[in-house]
Write a protein that holds these residues in place. Structure first.
Motif, short mmCIF file in Angstrom:
data_model
loop_
_atom_site.label_atom_id
_atom_site.label_comp_id
_atom_site.label_asym_id
_atom_site.label_seq_id
_atom_site.Cartn_x
_atom_site.Cartn_y
_atom_site.Cartn_z
N VAL A 128 -45.03 -46.26 -1.95
CA VAL A 128 -44.62 -44.86 -2.11
C VAL A 128 -45.82 -44.00 -2.52
O VAL A 128 -45.89 -42.82 -2.22
CB VAL A 128 -43.47 -44.74 -3.14
N GLU A 129 -46.78 -44.60 -3.24
CA GLU A 129 -47.93 -43.82 -3.74
C GLU A 129 -49.04 -43.69 -2.71
O GLU A 129 -49.99 -42.96 -2.92
CB GLU A 129 -48.48 -44.49 -5.01
N LYS A 130 -48.92 -44.43 -1.63
CA LYS A 130 -49.97 -44.35 -0.61
C LYS A 130 -49.83 -43.05 0.18
O LYS A 130 -48.72 -42.61 0.45
CB LYS A 130 -49.85 -45.52 0.37
N PRO A 131 -50.97 -42.44 0.56
CA PRO A 131 -50.86 -41.23 1.38
C PRO A 131 -50.22 -41.55 2.72
O PRO A 131 -50.50 -42.58 3.33
CB PRO A 131 -52.32 -40.80 1.58
N THR A 132 -49.32 -40.71 3.15
CA THR A 132 -48.69 -40.88 4.45
C THR A 132 -48.51 -39.48 5.05
O THR A 132 -49.13 -38.52 4.59
CB THR A 132 -47.37 -41.67 4.34
N TYR A 133 -47.67 -39.34 6.06
CA TYR A 133 -47.52 -38.04 6.70
C TYR A 133 -46.18 -37.96 7.42
O TYR A 133 -45.52 -38.97 7.63
CB TYR A 133 -48.65 -37.78 7.70
N VAL A 182 -35.12 -37.03 5.63
CA VAL A 182 -36.60 -37.06 5.76
C VAL A 182 -37.17 -38.03 4.74
O VAL A 182 -38.06 -38.84 5.04
CB VAL A 182 -37.21 -35.64 5.55
N ASP A 183 -36.66 -38.00 3.50
CA ASP A 183 -37.11 -38.90 2.43
C ASP A 183 -36.96 -40.36 2.86
O ASP A 183 -37.92 -41.15 2.80
CB ASP A 183 -36.27 -38.61 1.17
N LEU A 184 -35.76 -40.73 3.33
CA LEU A 184 -35.50 -42.13 3.72
C LEU A 184 -36.36 -42.54 4.91
O LEU A 184 -36.92 -43.65 4.94
CB LEU A 184 -34.02 -42.32 4.07
N ILE A 185 -36.48 -41.63 5.90
CA ILE A 185 -37.23 -41.96 7.11
C ILE A 185 -38.72 -42.11 6.81
O ILE A 185 -39.36 -43.09 7.23
CB ILE A 185 -36.98 -40.90 8.22
N VAL A 186 -39.29 -41.16 6.06
CA VAL A 186 -40.73 -41.23 5.76
C VAL A 186 -41.02 -42.44 4.87
O VAL A 186 -42.03 -43.13 5.06
CB VAL A 186 -41.23 -39.92 5.10
N SER A 187 -40.13 -42.73 3.92
CA SER A 187 -40.31 -43.92 3.07
C SER A 187 -40.32 -45.18 3.93
O SER A 187 -41.14 -46.08 3.72
CB SER A 187 -39.20 -44.02 2.02
N LYS A 188 -39.42 -45.23 4.90
CA LYS A 188 -39.33 -46.39 5.80
C LYS A 188 -40.59 -46.49 6.66
O LYS A 188 -41.17 -47.57 6.82
CB LYS A 188 -38.08 -46.27 6.68
N LEU A 189 -41.01 -45.35 7.23
CA LEU A 189 -42.21 -45.34 8.09
C LEU A 189 -43.44 -45.77 7.30
O LEU A 189 -44.34 -46.42 7.84
CB LEU A 189 -42.43 -43.94 8.67
N SER A 190 -43.49 -45.40 6.02
CA SER A 190 -44.67 -45.73 5.19
C SER A 190 -44.83 -47.23 4.97
O SER A 190 -45.91 -47.69 4.62
CB SER A 190 -44.54 -45.04 3.82
N GLU A 191 -43.74 -47.96 5.18
CA GLU A 191 -43.83 -49.42 5.03
C GLU A 191 -44.63 -50.05 6.17
O GLU A 191 -45.08 -51.18 6.07
CB GLU A 191 -42.42 -50.04 5.01
#
Length: 304
Positions: free
Chosen positions: A4-9, A157-166
């Motif tokens: 979660v702390e890693k930069p993503t987009y 958006v929260d759930l999707i971006v969190s999932k994509l960040s994995e």
């Protein structure tokens, strides 16, 4: 470190007209949103649209909480614009279209659609993923459309971006360009890859009665151009349920008519595609049709 702390987009679409309100006078709004959220916000350039639309792409990058804050600020701003235009409607329908790489969509869908179903259940938002086949050459992204209230959309958006960040591949693609090779939207003609040039050279052009071939006509209205498209490629131009044809007409402003089955250009198996409108509309429609034909030709080559 937790992912979660890693930069993503996250990337999503905004209409060309609404982009101005996100940027603000002299960039004041976008600067303010960046300062409030801590996220970086970038817009694709004017006329750099997502293929098949007249929408620009917003990229918001940072850690997830920063991204969510920025997305909330942007969507709230866009929603207030809709409200001001439709003050008689207390709850205007709105949707957010996220741009997600093909390779990362599987994570959102989950095994047998389990993940996307759980997201819909948890957020109460509508979540739809566009088909992989968008009929655009070189397009490796799909659209994930979210519908619902602002809170429901933000939760999704929260759930999707969190999932994509994995997915490490997703975060690595943070620096991929906002523009799409060969597609700059109306009214610019796309720069086409070699297979498209081949397809272009194989197309037949017919001189039409009204005003002659459109390149030689100086009138803005009532010009018409007829091109020949292989019968086997017509499906790509028309699209499912006529979707592509409608999109070409809406984006370009031209009228596009396709000859009936069996009504070919003399001595060929090519159907007549007649484009009518202003020179600019014809040029844009022709470019879009050419892109579909190039995609069809590329598919044919891949099959061979």
């Amino acid at each position: 470190m937790n992912f979660v702390e890693k930069p993503t987009y996250v990337r999503f679409l905004v209409s060309n007209s609404a982009a101005g309100s996100v940027i603000g006078k002299g960039g004041s709004t976008i600067t303010d949103f960046q300062s409030q959220s801590g996220a970086r916000i970038q817009l694709s350039r004017n006329h750099e649209f997502f293929p098949g639309t007249t929408d620009r792409i917003i990229t918001v990058s940072g850690v997830i909480n920063e991204i969510l804050k920025a997305v909330e600020l942007i969507l709230s701003k866009l929603l207030s614009e809709i409200h001001s235009e439709n003050d008689y409607d207390a709850d205007p329908k709105s949707k957010v279209r996220l741009v997600v790489p093909n390779g990362s969509c599987g994570g959102i869908i989950g095994k047998g659609g389990a993940t996307i179903r759980s997201f819909i259940e948890e957020t109460q938002a509508g979540i739809k993923i566009s088909p992989q086949d968008n009929n655009y050459f070189g397009l490796n992204d799909r659209l994930v459309t979210l519908t619902g209230t602002l809170d429901e959309q933000l939760h999704a958006v929260d759930l999707i971006v969190s999932k994509l960040s994995e997915d490490p591949r997703y975060s690595q693609s943070i620096n991929s360009p906002n523009s799409y090779p060969g597609y700059h939207g109306a009214p610019h003609s796309p720069v086409l890859p070699s297979v498209a040039t081949t397809a272009y050279n194989q197309m037949n052009y017919i001189t039409n009665g009204a005003g002659g071939k459109f390149e030689n006509s100086k009138e803005e209205q009532g010009n018409s151009l007829t091109i020949g498209v292989l019968d086997g490629h017509i499906g790509f131009v028309v699209g499912r349920g006529g979707r592509n044809l409608m999109e070409i007409s809406q984006t370009s402003g031209a009228r596009v008519k396709i000859s009936d089955r069996g009504d070919y250009i003399s001595g060929t198996t090519e159907r007549k595609v007649t484009i009518t409108g202003s020179q600019r509309a014809i040029r844009t429609a022709e470019s879009m049709i050419l892109k579909k034909v190039a995609y069809a030709a590329e598919k044919a080559i891949a099959v061979e």
